[in-house]
Design a protein around this motif. Structure first.
Motif, mmCIF file in Angstrom:
data_model
loop_
_atom_site.group_PDB
_atom_site.id
_atom_site.type_symbol
_atom_site.label_atom_id
_atom_site.label_comp_id
_atom_site.label_asym_id
_atom_site.label_seq_id
_atom_site.Cartn_x
_atom_site.Cartn_y
_atom_site.Cartn_z
ATOM 1 N N LEU A 1 -4.131 5.726 0.081
ATOM 2 C CA LEU A 1 -3.230 6.187 -0.970
ATOM 3 C C LEU A 1 -1.816 5.890 -0.505
ATOM 4 C CD1 LEU A 1 -4.737 9.652 -1.992
ATOM 5 C CD2 LEU A 1 -5.108 7.409 -3.039
ATOM 6 N N ASP A 2 -1.076 5.131 -1.301
ATOM 7 C CA ASP A 2 0.268 4.701 -0.911
ATOM 8 C C ASP A 2 0.276 4.125 0.500
ATOM 9 O OD1 ASP A 2 1.493 5.351 -3.315
ATOM 10 O OD2 ASP A 2 1.659 7.461 -2.720
ATOM 11 N N PRO B 1 -1.051 -1.361 -2.825
ATOM 12 C CA PRO B 1 -0.935 -0.643 -4.097
ATOM 13 C C PRO B 1 -1.145 0.857 -3.897
ATOM 14 C CG PRO B 1 -2.824 -2.158 -4.100
ATOM 15 C CD PRO B 1 -2.157 -2.304 -2.791
ATOM 16 N N GLU B 2 -0.803 1.627 -4.913
ATOM 17 C CA GLU B 2 -0.853 3.085 -4.816
ATOM 18 C C GLU B 2 -2.240 3.578 -4.389
ATOM 19 O OE1 GLU B 2 0.053 6.782 -7.814
ATOM 20 O OE2 GLU B 2 0.729 4.775 -8.387
ATOM 21 N N GLY C 1 -12.809 -2.187 -3.586
ATOM 22 C CA GLY C 1 -13.408 -1.491 -4.720
ATOM 23 C C GLY C 1 -12.323 -1.244 -5.741
ATOM 24 N N LYS C 2 -12.012 0.037 -5.964
ATOM 25 C CA LYS C 2 -10.973 0.359 -6.938
ATOM 26 C C LYS C 2 -9.593 0.024 -6.366
ATOM 27 C CE LYS C 2 -9.037 4.340 -9.327
ATOM 28 N NZ LYS C 2 -9.498 4.755 -10.645
ATOM 29 N N VAL C 3 -8.776 -0.667 -7.156
ATOM 30 C CA VAL C 3 -7.379 -0.890 -6.764
ATOM 31 C C VAL C 3 -6.497 -0.605 -7.980
ATOM 32 C CG1 VAL C 3 -7.562 -2.546 -4.864
ATOM 33 C CG2 VAL C 3 -7.730 -3.360 -7.211
ATOM 34 N N PRO D 1 -3.623 -5.432 -9.059
ATOM 35 C CA PRO D 1 -4.382 -6.573 -8.529
ATOM 36 C C PRO D 1 -3.797 -7.084 -7.209
ATOM 37 C CG PRO D 1 -3.182 -7.174 -10.534
ATOM 38 C CD PRO D 1 -3.036 -5.699 -10.366
ATOM 39 N N LEU D 2 -4.695 -7.572 -6.340
ATOM 40 C CA LEU D 2 -4.267 -8.062 -5.026
ATOM 41 C C LEU D 2 -3.976 -9.556 -5.046
ATOM 42 C CD1 LEU D 2 -6.975 -6.148 -2.983
ATOM 43 C CD2 LEU D 2 -4.520 -5.674 -2.919
ATOM 44 N N GLY D 3 -4.440 -10.250 -6.103
ATOM 45 C CA GLY D 3 -4.213 -11.692 -6.178
ATOM 46 C C GLY D 3 -4.936 -12.246 -7.381
#
Ligand SMILES: [Zn+2]
Length: 717
Positions: A134-135, A171-172, A245-247, A250-252
């Motif tokens: 988280l963060d 990401p958060e 899994g959950k993000v 998006p990472l890319g």
């Protein structure tokens, strides 16, 4: 999931959450009447962990986050994954891979010639883990469990060094998926330590003995699921990420980019990754991994292919159990059961009798295996080198069904015996009392696990082994004259005399001459031609120029390896000096013997081996033939001009204060000096510290210059 709404007053929120969760915990465990849902509990617990990480000064001593489910006796707390951890479909052959690609194209309605890009990577044989950040702060780690609900192993995972506690620019909300595993070397070390514990527990008469782990995967699982995180910490676990899994962002645009992005945040990822186009690329990636598998520092059980494009992935989606956009291609097992058909005894260059198990051919880790080392008599009888029981005491008999494995190195070994399949009439293997090649007595000295043929230079197997060693990379490293060719030349005999073409190292250098004298044209022999013969003789000619150290290694005196050969060569400088000294030592000249023993700490065993070898009649015939053919290089000639002590003979005596005797000797030898232990008229210089007594006196009598340690240091500085 917005969890940062109380940032303005973190202390108040921490107090509030601590109270609520403590009550909930207690209600759950003692009253059997939960006051909040599991989901609610998990969410609030994650929030509290995050706040405690950010503001450790406000953390309560008895925080509910510090406990594993409040009651460790119940095991680990259950946690729900934000996104289900699916398992992958498996492929077992190339057709399955081709079918995988066809299926994707059918599903997406793509043309046959459309080239799909995949990410191919190795599949670690470890434990699947989901990490929640988280963060950018690690707040939870959970096992895969059934896929939707796993076990909370946060505390234990926090002890794994390679897992970052904070990520830069994440990401958060982010769930990372990867494998916790143990490297092969750490696994070996752990089992060694377990053995010590078992021995101790036995001595203390304990009933519950610690266990040895079967394999690195088993050890990783056992280490991760320890109720005491300190045990996990001591176990050297590793982690590599391979997905998410959950993000919350998006990472890319594709997997390749996303994994690189994760890596740049500080997350360790699987390094062995490749972009592949089409199933033929996938299959060649697999074949490459098969080859390098045994050399990897960790176990893998397959490779994984994923469609790189996240848009295509989205369209493909998942079945109820597995994603349609990925597949695991299983590697053939590295442990296989087969039949031990026979035990043969091989005799090596040092006369060691090595038992070799002949197997019904089987594929182990993708490599055909038909024989396996059985090490020695003890190994066959289920004892290790320290006399401890191995394989639960199951001895190996001909006809047994045995488990063969490859791990760490490429040499296959036997790990287990299936007693239920043992033939009724099988007998224990009796280790031979005689060399199976020459028939001479083989002895097994006390404290040694190896039987040795005592015939040495009169045993054909040992002679051939020594010849092969002489030309090998450990010896003079002949180019184009390998062990097979040596065997051919050893087996061939001159028709008139019945002598072998090559029966000692000197014959190699005399081969051209001898063949000519007997009117044999090697170029006319099978597999030979003018050119290859010319190349062979040129190489032999080149190898006539040799350093003393290299020659000493190549003639294969037992115990005298390349490092000690170098020390001996540096000390005696020339073959003549060396031979003279050894002969003197053999005649019980104590000074010469002491000298040999003290070279760089050579020691008695090696010195005696050298002396004994030079007493051997056949060995003397060998060197009498060999030495005249050689031209020795002088490696010290460069040094001779450049240091004030090169070529000088020195004795250190008395107590040295600024260095140890060994240091002084190594330093002097590196400067081209020869260091002796006894003072004689051949000595140029004596370096005497306090308490040098008789040696200084003798040096005085002989008129040898004596200097102090400080004067020595000034001299060489
Ligand atoms: Zn023999």
């Amino acid at each position: 999931m917005k969890l940062t709404n109380t940032e303005n007053d973190p202390k108040e929120r921490i107090d509030e959450l601590t109270l609520k969760l403590t009550e909930a915990n207690s209600a759950y465990h003692t009253d059997d009447a939960p006051i909040m849902s599991d989901y609610e509990f998990d969410q609030q617990r994650l929030e509290l962990i995050k706040l405690e990480n950010l503001y450790p000064q406000f953390k309560h001593e008895n925080s509910p986050t510090g406990k594993v489910g409040g009651d460790t006796a119940r095991g680990f707390r259950k946690v729900k994954h934000a996104q289900v951890m699916l398992s992958l479909d498996n492929a077992f052959n190339n057709e399955d891979i081709e079918e995988f690609e066809k299926r994707i194209k059918r599903f997406l309605g793509l043309d046959d010639d459309y080239a799909i890009t995949y990410v191919a990577e190795t599949k670690l044989d470890g434990l699947a883990i989901s990490l929640t950040y988280l963060d950018g702060i690690l707040v939870q780690a959970a096992t895969r469990g059934g896929g939707d609900i796993g076990e909370d192993v946060t505390e234990n995972v926090s002890t794994i060094k390679s897992i970052p506690k904070r990520l830069e620019g994440s990401p958060e909300v982010m769930e990372i998926r990867g494998e916790v595993f143990m490297e092969k070397a750490d696994f070996e070390q752990l089992n060694q330590a377990q053995k010590v514990l078992i021995g101790k527990a036995k001595k203390e008469g304990k009933k519950n003995l610690p266990k040895l782990y079967l394999n690195p995967r088993n050890a990783a699982a056992g280490s991760l699921r320890q109720l005491d995180p300190e045990i996990t910490r001591s176990r050297n676990l590793s982690f590599l990420a391979h997905g998410w899994g959950k993000v919350s962002a998006p990472l890319g645009n594709n997997i390749w980019e996303a994994i690189n992005q994760l890596n740049s945040m500080g997350m360790p990822v699987i390094e062995d990754r490749e972009l592949c186009k089409g199933s033929s690329d996938l299959i060649s990636y697999y074949n490459n991994v098969l080859v390098k598998r045994a050399d990897l520092p960790f176990d893998i059980d397959g490779v994984v292919y994923k469609v790189n494009d996240l848009g295509l992935q989205e369209r493909l989606g998942s079945s109820s159990t597995s994603p349609r956009w990925a597949i695991a291609y299983k590697l053939p097992p590295e442990k296989v059961w087969t039949t031990l058909q026979d035990i043969e005894i091989h005799v090596g260059r040092t006369g060691a009798l090595s038992p070799v198990g002949k197997l019904k051919e089987v594929s182990v880790g993708g490599v055909k295996v038909s024989s396996v080392t059985l090490h020695n008599e003890d190994f066959i009888n289920a004892l290790d080198s320290r006399g401890e029981t191995i394989r639960d005491g199951k001895e190996i008999k001909i006809g047994d069904t045995v488990e063969v494995y490859r791990s760490g190195d490429v040499i296959p070994r036997i790990s287990d015996v299936d007693l239920t399949k043992r033939p009724e009439d099988s007998k224990s293997f009796v280790f031979p009392k005689n060399c199976p090649v020459c028939g001479n007595v083989a002895v097994r000295p006390e404290g040694d696990a190896i039987h040795r043929c005592t015939a040495e230079y009169e045993c054909e197997a040992q002679v051939l082994g020594k010849l092969q060693y002489f030309v090998s990379i450990d010896g003079l490293n002949f180019d184009g004259l390998g062990i097979k060719m040596i065997k051919q030349f050893y087996d061939r005999k001159f028709p008139d005399t019945g002598e072998r073409w090559i029966e000692s190292p000197g014959d190699i250098f005399l081969l051209e001459e001898n063949l000519k004298a007997k009117n044999i044209n090697l170029a006319e022999e099978e597999n030979w031609g003018e050119r290859s013969v010319q190349e062979l003789f040129s190489e032999i000619e080149r190898k006539k120029t040799v350093s003393l150290a290299k020659l000493l290694t190549a003639i294969g005196i037992r115990h005298l390896g390349s490092k000690n050969s170098q020390l001996v060569a540096d000390h005696y400088q020339t073959w003549e000096n060396f031979k003279l000294a050894v002969d003197k030592a053999a005649e019980e000249d104590e000074e010469a013997r002491e000298d040999l023993i003290s070279i760089g700490g050579l020691g008695e065993v090696i010195a005696n081996s050298v002396i004994d070898t030079f007493q051997n009649r056949v060995f003397n015939e060998w060197i009498a033939k060999l030495i005249p053919e050689l031209k020795f290089t002088n490696p010290q000639s460069d040094l001779a001009e450049s240091t004030p002590v090169s070529g000088k003979s020195l004795v250190f005596t008395g107590k040295l204060e600024q260095m140890t005797r060994k240091e002084a000797q190594v330093k002097a030898e590196s400067l081209g000096a020869r260091v002796y232990s006894a003072v004689s008229k051949n000595i140029d210089l004596v370096i005497a510290g306090p308490g040098s007594g008789s040696k200084s006196k003798k040096a005085n009598e002989l008129g040898i210059k004596i200097i102090s340690e400080q004067e020595w240091l000034d001299l060489i500085s």
